[in-house]
Design an enzyme around this catalytic site. Structure first.
Site, PDB file in Angstrom:
ATOM      1  N   HIS A 116      60.623   9.374-110.812  1.00  0.00           N
ATOM      2  CA  HIS A 116      62.003   9.768-111.558  1.00  0.00           C
ATOM      3  C   HIS A 116      62.885  10.344-110.619  1.00  0.00           C
ATOM      4  O   HIS A 116      62.997  11.380-110.591  1.00  0.00           O
ATOM      5  CB  HIS A 116      61.599   9.756-112.601  1.00  0.00           C
ATOM      6  CG  HIS A 116      63.219   9.857-113.543  1.00  0.00           C
ATOM      7  ND1 HIS A 116      63.315   8.706-114.536  1.00  0.00           N
ATOM      8  CD2 HIS A 116      63.780  10.364-113.857  1.00  0.00           C
ATOM      9  CE1 HIS A 116      64.383   8.557-114.701  1.00  0.00           C
ATOM     10  NE2 HIS A 116      64.855   9.984-114.700  1.00  0.00           N
ATOM     11  N   MET A 159      60.563  -1.424-113.914  1.00  0.00           N
ATOM     12  CA  MET A 159      62.315  -1.618-115.087  1.00  0.00           C
ATOM     13  C   MET A 159      61.186  -1.695-116.537  1.00  0.00           C
ATOM     14  O   MET A 159      62.391  -2.189-117.260  1.00  0.00           O
ATOM     15  CB  MET A 159      63.381  -2.331-114.718  1.00  0.00           C
ATOM     16  CG  MET A 159      63.577  -2.382-113.048  1.00  0.00           C
ATOM     17  SD  MET A 159      64.193   0.316-112.876  1.00  0.00           S
ATOM     18  CE  MET A 159      65.797  -0.157-113.460  1.00  0.00           C
ATOM     19  N   ARG A 160      60.118  -2.098-117.303  1.00  0.00           N
ATOM     20  CA  ARG A 160      59.647  -2.150-117.932  1.00  0.00           C
ATOM     21  C   ARG A 160      58.583  -1.293-118.075  1.00  0.00           C
ATOM     22  O   ARG A 160      58.271  -0.046-117.816  1.00  0.00           O
ATOM     23  CB  ARG A 160      58.966  -3.367-117.816  1.00  0.00           C
ATOM     24  CG  ARG A 160      59.683  -5.159-117.566  1.00  0.00           C
ATOM     25  CD  ARG A 160      59.136  -5.715-116.923  1.00  0.00           C
ATOM     26  NE  ARG A 160      58.297  -6.418-118.479  1.00  0.00           N
ATOM     27  CZ  ARG A 160      58.415  -7.307-120.161  1.00  0.00           C
ATOM     28  NH1 ARG A 160      59.898  -7.649-119.723  1.00  0.00           N
ATOM     29  NH2 ARG A 160      58.078  -7.490-120.862  1.00  0.00           N
ATOM     30  N   ASN A 214      54.249   7.535-112.117  1.00  0.00           N
ATOM     31  CA  ASN A 214      55.725   7.266-111.694  1.00  0.00           C
ATOM     32  C   ASN A 214      56.738   8.329-111.287  1.00  0.00           C
ATOM     33  O   ASN A 214      56.728   9.388-110.876  1.00  0.00           O
ATOM     34  CB  ASN A 214      56.557   6.822-113.041  1.00  0.00           C
ATOM     35  CG  ASN A 214      58.005   5.994-113.765  1.00  0.00           C
ATOM     36  OD1 ASN A 214      58.092   5.061-112.772  1.00  0.00           O
ATOM     37  ND2 ASN A 214      58.560   6.989-113.743  1.00  0.00           N
ATOM     38  N   GLY A 217      63.278  -1.644-103.523  1.00  0.00           N
ATOM     39  CA  GLY A 217      62.004  -1.668-103.099  1.00  0.00           C
ATOM     40  C   GLY A 217      61.782  -0.246-101.750  1.00  0.00           C
ATOM     41  O   GLY A 217      60.339  -0.361-101.155  1.00  0.00           O
ATOM     42  N   SER A 218      62.200   0.171-102.387  1.00  0.00           N
ATOM     43  CA  SER A 218      62.709   1.360-100.758  1.00  0.00           C
ATOM     44  C   SER A 218      61.738   2.675-101.358  1.00  0.00           C
ATOM     45  O   SER A 218      60.915   2.880-100.338  1.00  0.00           O
ATOM     46  CB  SER A 218      64.167   2.128-100.646  1.00  0.00           C
ATOM     47  OG  SER A 218      64.089   2.419-102.227  1.00  0.00           O
ATOM     48  N   ASN A 219      61.091   2.592-102.195  1.00  0.00           N
ATOM     49  CA  ASN A 219      59.593   3.276-102.285  1.00  0.00           C
ATOM     50  C   ASN A 219      58.684   3.024-101.403  1.00  0.00           C
ATOM     51  O   ASN A 219      57.522   3.269-101.797  1.00  0.00           O
ATOM     52  CB  ASN A 219      59.721   4.276-103.485  1.00  0.00           C
ATOM     53  CG  ASN A 219      61.078   5.220-104.350  1.00  0.00           C
ATOM     54  OD1 ASN A 219      60.550   6.011-103.519  1.00  0.00           O
ATOM     55  ND2 ASN A 219      62.197   4.667-105.069  1.00  0.00           N
TER      56      ASN A 219
HETATM   57  C1  GRF Z   1      64.205   5.128-107.762  1.00  0.00           C
HETATM   58  O1  GRF Z   1      65.298   6.076-107.579  1.00  0.00           O
HETATM   59  C2  GRF Z   1      63.096   5.542-108.754  1.00  0.00           C
HETATM   60  O2  GRF Z   1      63.437   6.895-108.915  1.00  0.00           O
HETATM   61  C3  GRF Z   1      63.179   4.699-109.776  1.00  0.00           C
HETATM   62  O3  GRF Z   1      63.748   3.784-109.583  1.00  0.00           O
HETATM   63  C4  GRF Z   1      64.234   3.751-108.090  1.00  0.00           C
HETATM   64  C5  GRF Z   1      63.352   2.400-107.316  1.00  0.00           C
HETATM   65  O4  GRF Z   1      63.820   2.223-105.390  1.00  0.00           O
HETATM   66  N1  GRF Z   1      62.189   4.753-110.805  1.00  0.00           N
HETATM   67  P1  GRF Z   1      63.513   1.508-105.568  1.00  0.00           P
HETATM   68  O5  GRF Z   1      63.281   0.241-105.890  1.00  0.00           O
HETATM   69  O6  GRF Z   1      62.141   2.264-104.552  1.00  0.00           O
HETATM   70  O7  GRF Z   1      64.837   1.658-103.684  1.00  0.00           O
END
Ligand code: GRF
Length: 203
Positions: free
Chosen positions: A114, A95-96, A112, A17-19
């Site tokens: 990536h 992740m789905r 999304n 969840g860092s994003n």
């Molecule tokens: C990130 O690298 C994003 O690009 C990918 O999954 C990862 C998620 O990281 N789709 P976080 O859970 O947001 O730390």
């Protein structure tokens, strides 16, 4: 330019969840005109849920494992998400794969992030794949989600060069730093009308 619109975001995540946190921080600091109306997670006890609770963002946890099939799970997801009336669904480490029945409801409104320069290195472990391949550069892509895996229209990309002898950990850190800047920036550009999403097909 169109009138700015405070975006209602539903963020979907499965892990760290860092994003998600980068989005929340950008909102708090005034760098992103948006509100996270919901954090949806398919993994009970994922770290992102702690982050959402700390940020006082409403959470929906829906474990996919007890569901008989993907369509049944998708129906339950939609039922849980639609009341939040989100303008955009943001996949931040979700992740789905989302089926067409979900994407048609939010057509051209699922985004999304990536960790590679798509179309290079789609799918899982993209940073590691670029590192192992000795690619001269890699980066981050923000794109609209379609029914393929990391194949939808690209909204923004940022690249970095790999350093000579760089460790995987160092590269991962640098890619994540870009992600945390790029995703809020793209969302803010959409909110302010500087970036336009394709029209939604009328039914
Ligand atoms: C990130 O690298 C994003 O690009 C990918 O999954 C990862 C998620 O990281 N789709 P976080 O859970 O947001 O730390």
């Amino acid at each position: 330019m169109s009138t700015p619109k405070k975006l209602r975001l539903a963020v979907l995540a499965s892990g760290n969840g860092s994003n998600f946190e980068a989005i929340v921080r950008a909102i708090q600091s005034g760098d992103l005109l948006a509100e996270v109306v919901c954090l949806f997670c398919n993994v009970p006890h994922a770290k992102v849920l702690e982050r959402a609770q700390a940020a006082r963002v409403p959470t929906v946890v829906l474990d996919h494992r007890p569901f008989a099939d993907r369509e049944e799970y998708t129906d339950a997801m939609l039922k849980a998400l639609l009341p939040f009336k989100a303008d955009l669904v943001v996949l931040a480490g979700y992740m789905r794969i989302l089926p067409g029945s979900f994407l048609r409801v939010f057509s051209n409104r699922v985004i999304n992030i990536h960790p590679s320069l798509l179309p290079e290195f789609p799918g899982l472990h993209a940073i590691e794949k670029a590192w192992k391949a000795g690619a001269p550069q890699t980066g981050v892509t923000v794109h609209i989600v379609d029914e393929g895996v990391d194949t939808g229209p690209i909204l923004a990309q940022e690249s970095i060069e790999l350093h000579k002898g760089e460790t995987l950990e160092s590269l991962e850190n640098r890619v994540h730093q870009i992600e945390h800047r790029l995703l809020p920036r793209v969302l803010n550009d959409i909110a302010w009308g500087r970036m336009t999403l394709p029209a939604r097909p009328s039914c």
